[in-house]
Design a protein around this motif. Structure first.
Motif, PDB file in Angstrom:
ATOM      1  N   PHE A 317       0.832  -1.201   0.000  1.00 34.80           N
ATOM      2  CA  PHE A 317       0.000   0.000   0.000  1.00 34.80           C
ATOM      3  C   PHE A 317       0.869   1.255   0.000  1.00 34.80           C
ATOM      4  N   VAL A 318       1.895   1.273   0.831  1.00 32.15           N
ATOM      5  CA  VAL A 318       2.795   2.419   0.871  1.00 32.15           C
ATOM      6  C   VAL A 318       3.475   2.608  -0.481  1.00 32.15           C
ATOM      7  N   ARG A 319       3.954   1.509  -1.051  1.00 33.29           N
ATOM      8  CA  ARG A 319       4.699   1.587  -2.314  1.00 33.29           C
ATOM      9  C   ARG A 319       3.820   2.093  -3.458  1.00 33.29           C
ATOM     10  N   THR A 320       2.594   1.581  -3.544  1.00 28.32           N
ATOM     11  CA  THR A 320       1.765   1.891  -4.707  1.00 28.32           C
ATOM     12  C   THR A 320       0.867   3.099  -4.516  1.00 28.32           C
ATOM     13  N   ASN A 321       0.595   3.472  -3.264  1.00 27.88           N
ATOM     14  CA  ASN A 321      -0.345   4.565  -3.023  1.00 27.88           C
ATOM     15  C   ASN A 321       0.279   5.812  -2.416  1.00 27.88           C
ATOM     16  N   MET A 322       1.421   5.697  -1.757  1.00 31.84           N
ATOM     17  CA  MET A 322       1.989   6.853  -1.065  1.00 31.84           C
ATOM     18  C   MET A 322       3.295   7.341  -1.681  1.00 31.84           C
ATOM     19  N   LEU A 323       4.070   6.448  -2.268  1.00 31.92           N
ATOM     20  CA  LEU A 323       5.355   6.839  -2.856  1.00 31.92           C
ATOM     21  C   LEU A 323       5.156   7.272  -4.305  1.00 31.92           C
ATOM     22  N   ARG A 324       4.277   8.253  -4.465  1.00 31.41           N
ATOM     23  CA  ARG A 324       3.919   8.759  -5.789  1.00 31.41           C
ATOM     24  C   ARG A 324       4.043  10.278  -5.780  1.00 31.41           C
ATOM     25  N   ALA A 325       4.375  10.822  -6.926  1.00 35.40           N
ATOM     26  CA  ALA A 325       4.568  12.270  -7.015  1.00 35.40           C
ATOM     27  C   ALA A 325       3.295  13.024  -6.654  1.00 35.40           C
TER      28      ALA A 325
END
Length: 807
Positions: A317-325
């Motif tokens: 979840f962190v990788r795909t939803n939060m680590l985004r520009a």
């Protein structure tokens, strides 16, 4: 990796011994306010309480008690604190000792030290209770405890530390030590006795500490120091099942960490997510752009029940939803990405691949565990074994956060600019297709003033949860004070990041005059137009969010009705000096009005407003295309209207005569109501107009003494206007409801009417004779849809208004 250095956020700078011999200057200032806080629970027990009482006598005998020297207060605590006497209760030592000797054991299963600390901070040290902090007299708290606290001590501890209270403790046995170390000024001021009979052995040392403060030979300075930290994005990923006490400790750790960080879009950014069986976003990296709003939002981090946790899903979840520009991550700019996972359990799913995916991106993952956490599992998650922290209890972070803080602020590594995969569909907000035109009308006056960052963060929090693009959600914004100023239109920006960037640059217009009504009218005229991006003609829901903090200085209610008639769904968000009652009438329905007097709570209000912001419908544009309608009548069927029932039937027939009735065109239903609702026929009962007219002509009053219109409205929503009984609401067929009453309802009509309105039904209210005009107005979609006549024979005078809406 080098050995971590200790960077405590709350640093004890020194205990200075400046002299042991008395002198004139010291004598002049020999004074203190001393509060004795004693464990009165079963941790002590009736048999041991006399030892505690004798020990307190020993302490007091070693003090210079007096009105101008040492004042003493005392409280016992178990489930609740019980104040035995205040600082100004006794001025002579003899009277004070008599009071102590008269203490009796209270007992109790609970040992709520946290509640007792809050009581001390709020009551026992106040000036009305004899406290002299305003005169520069030092304040001391001595805690005597024989067992662990059964509640959270964080709030009371913070209040005492903010007040500069010098706290020292005596732990009897070894089970109370950990809690006392957390709340004492320093753990060196936590003394211990192996059992109750040995308490007297530490009495002299305690008296030395107390008298050292009294004589100013012990001076303790506590300060918070901001750390110089380079740009980094830091995400806290928290096990939400750890319970309220632990979550409070984690929340406090994050708060203290944030206080010491240079927070800002170009400095340190902080995001938070929780997880149990499913992950939950608390705040993105770009949700809060200021330290103050971020700290204010931390209070929303609450524990959630659960027995299992899925850390693998949480990491994904962190990788795909939060680590985004678009969520604020600066990973592609080479800014270090740091993730701290905190858990007290073993994961019920695999962490291997999710952890490796983060490592491949260059994310610096730390892992902290306590209790049932699996250290080997955390080693797999962490970027390196050296940044896995196993703690006996997360509450220990309040005492020694240094190693984790050091890692969070100094870790460095290679950032891999890998493009994140598509978002994992986790929450309703993220996955459902929301299509809306949303305009923010923002108070830019001096009533907002320095609180503008909270307002801006609220808007950003809302926008960050929406799929902003031309075919989904469009955002527009204007400020107002004496006059309105457009910042951007609905079609000015085509994606979320562009909107957020613009919001981050907003500056307050200023001004002392607040013409709210004129601003509402200006927004309707200028923002909800096809030329500025409105998709009203395509039947896209039009939404206005009014944000204000001051009293309106012009007429607003009539303009709010005008917005409703134009098909605009109005929400209100207010704080400060705004008139909450008035704004409930400005909102489309009262449930869409949100008020909090504290500005710092506004950013968190985004989560409250979001479910209704994306689901409630309020299309009042009754000039609609197409010939399909579902028209339901809810009429008074009581004995009171028996003599006038022919007028009611005539009214129904005249309303439906111009309508093109048929199963694929206009459907009609009639329901009578008194104490309960009685259907005469349903929307799918008849296929032709002749059948409907014959059914109406054949109706007789159902009978009954009084009206329960509220329960009848609920019946209409749940039964008559449901698919099973012929409603075509799911096919976007307009739903109309005409309510006719000749008397006052005995039950609440506002709430069920509100549910109908927000469910897309357009109610008309018709009141006759003894009907309550206020209830008729509450029932109706807005005041323009409410009608009142004196006699049933006058019903024909309102036919034109009904035809205009229905035809």
């Amino acid at each position: 990796m080098r050995r971590p250095r200790l960077l405590p956020l709350c640093a004890l700078l020194g205990v200075l011994f400046v002299g042991l011999l008395p002198n004139l200057q010291a004598q002049e200032q020999d004074s203190a306010d001393l509060v004795l806080l004693i464990d009165g629970s079963e941790n002590v027990g009736a048999a041991n309480f006399p030892f505690v009482r004798d020990f307190v006598v020993q302490i007091i005998e070693g003090l210079d008690v007096g009105r101008d020297t040492v004042r003493v207060a005392l409280a016992l605590y178990n489930t609740d604190p019980v104040i035995k006497f205040y600082l100004n209760s006794y001025e002579r030592k003899s009277s004070l000792l008599d009071a102590v000797k008269g203490l009796t054991y209270s007992g109790g299963d609970e040992s709520n030290l946290g509640a007792a600390l809050e009581e001390v901070a709020a009551s026992l040290l106040s000036s009305t209770a004899g406290g002299r902090a305003e005169d520069g007299v030092p304040q001391i708290l001595l805690i005597i405890s024989a067992g662990p606290a059964t509640d959270d001590t964080g709030a009371g501890d913070r209040a005492l530390k903010r007040a500069g209270v010098f706290t020292l403790s005596l732990a009897i046995g070894d089970s109370a030590t950990e809690d006392l170390e957390a709340v004492s000024t320093d753990k060196s001021f936590v003394l211990s006795a192996p059992d109750f009979r040995e308490m007297s052995s530490v009495g002299d040392l305690l008296n030395t500490y107390i008298n050292g403060v009294v004589q100013r030979t012990i001076v303790v300075h506590t300060e918070f120091t901001e750390l110089a930290v380079e740009k980094r994005d830091i995400i806290f990923l928290i096990d939400s099942t750890m319970g309220s006490t632990v979550i409070s400790a984690v929340r406090e750790f994050i708060r203290r960490f944030v206080e010491a960080m240079p927070i800002g879009p170009d400095e340190v950014q902080v995001g938070v997510a929780q997880f149990g069986n499913v992950p939950r976003l608390e705040m993105d990296l770009n949700t809060h752009s200021t330290k103050e709003s971020l700290i204010g939002a931390l209070g929303n981090i609450k524990p959630r029940p659960g027995q299992t946790v899925k850390m693998g899903a949480a990491l994904d979840f962190v990788r795909t939803n939060m680590l985004r520009a678009d969520k604020g991550s600066r990973i592609q700019q080479g800014v270090p990405q740091v993730l701290l996972l905190m858990t007290s359990k073993k994961s019920s799913d695999s962490v291997d691949e999710p952890a490796n995916n983060l490592k491949r991106m260059g994310v610096l993952t730390l892992a902290a565990g306590s209790r049932a956490a699996d250290e080997q599992e955390l080693n797999k998650i962490a970027f390196s074994d050296s940044i896995v922290f196993m703690l006996r209890d997360f509450r220990a972070l309040q005492r020694s956060p240094g190693a984790i803080v050091d890692a969070l602020t100094t870790l460095a590594g290679v950032v891999v600019t890998e493009v994140p995969t598509e978002p994992v569909e986790i929450t309703t907000v993220q996955t459902q297709k929301v299509v809306r035109d949303i305009v923010f009308l923002v108070d830019g006056s001096n009533y907002i003033g320095s609180n503008f960052p909270y307002v801006r963060d609220f808007i950003i929090n809302v926008v960050n949860q929406l799929d902003v693009r031309p075919d989904r959600v469009q955002i527009g914004l204007l400020q107002f004070a004496e006059s309105p100023r457009i910042e951007f239109y609905l079609n000015s920006y085509s994606n979320r990041q562009e909107v957020v960037d613009k919001l981050s640059q907003l500056r307050l217009t200023g001004g002392s005059v607040l013409n709210t009504g004129a601003a509402l009218d200006y927004a309707l005229t200028n923002m909800f137009q096809p030329s500025t991006g409105s998709r009203r003609r395509q039947r896209v829901q039009q939404v206005l969010v009014l944000i204000t903090a001051g009293p309106a200085q012009d007429e607003v209610k009539s303009v709010a009705d005008k917005l409703a008639l134009a098909g605009v769904l109005t929400f209100t968000v207010s704080s400060g000096q705004a008139d909450a009652d008035l704004l409930r009438t400005v909102a489309f329905v009262p449930d869409l009005a949100y008020h909090d007097r504290t500005f710092s709570n506004l950013p968190a209000m985004a989560e409250q407003i979001m479910p209704k912001l994306i689901t409630v419908v309020g299309d009042t544009d009754v000039i609609v295309t197409g010939t399909e309608r579902d028209v339901a009548f809810l009429i008074d069927g009581t004995d009171n209207v028996r003599a006038d029932f022919a007028y009611i039937k005539d009214f129904i027939i005249k309303v439906i005569e111009p309508l093109d009735i048929g199963l694929d065109k206009v459907r009609v239903s009639v329901v009578q109501h008194s104490e309960r609702a009685t259907p005469s026929f349903y929307l799918n009962s008849y296929k032709t107009k002749d059948e409907v007219i014959r059914a109406v002509n054949g109706m007789q009053p159902a009978g009954g003494r009084s009206l329960n219109t509220g329960s009848a409205l609920k019946f209409m929503k749940d039964t008559i206007l449901s698919e099973n009984y012929g409603s075509r609401a799911s096919q976007s067929v307009p739903q109309f409801l005409i309510i006719l009453a000749g008397g006052r309802s005995r039950d609440n009509v506002k709430d069920p009417a509100g549910e109908l309105k927000t469910g897309g039904v357009i109610p008309f209210g018709v009141g006759v004779k003894d009907a309550d005009p206020r209830q008729i107005q509450d029932i109706s979609h807005n005041p323009s849809f409410a009608f009142n006549v004196k006699e049933f024979s006058e019903l024909s005078t309102i036919l034109c208004s009904c035809w205009m809406a229905l035809i």
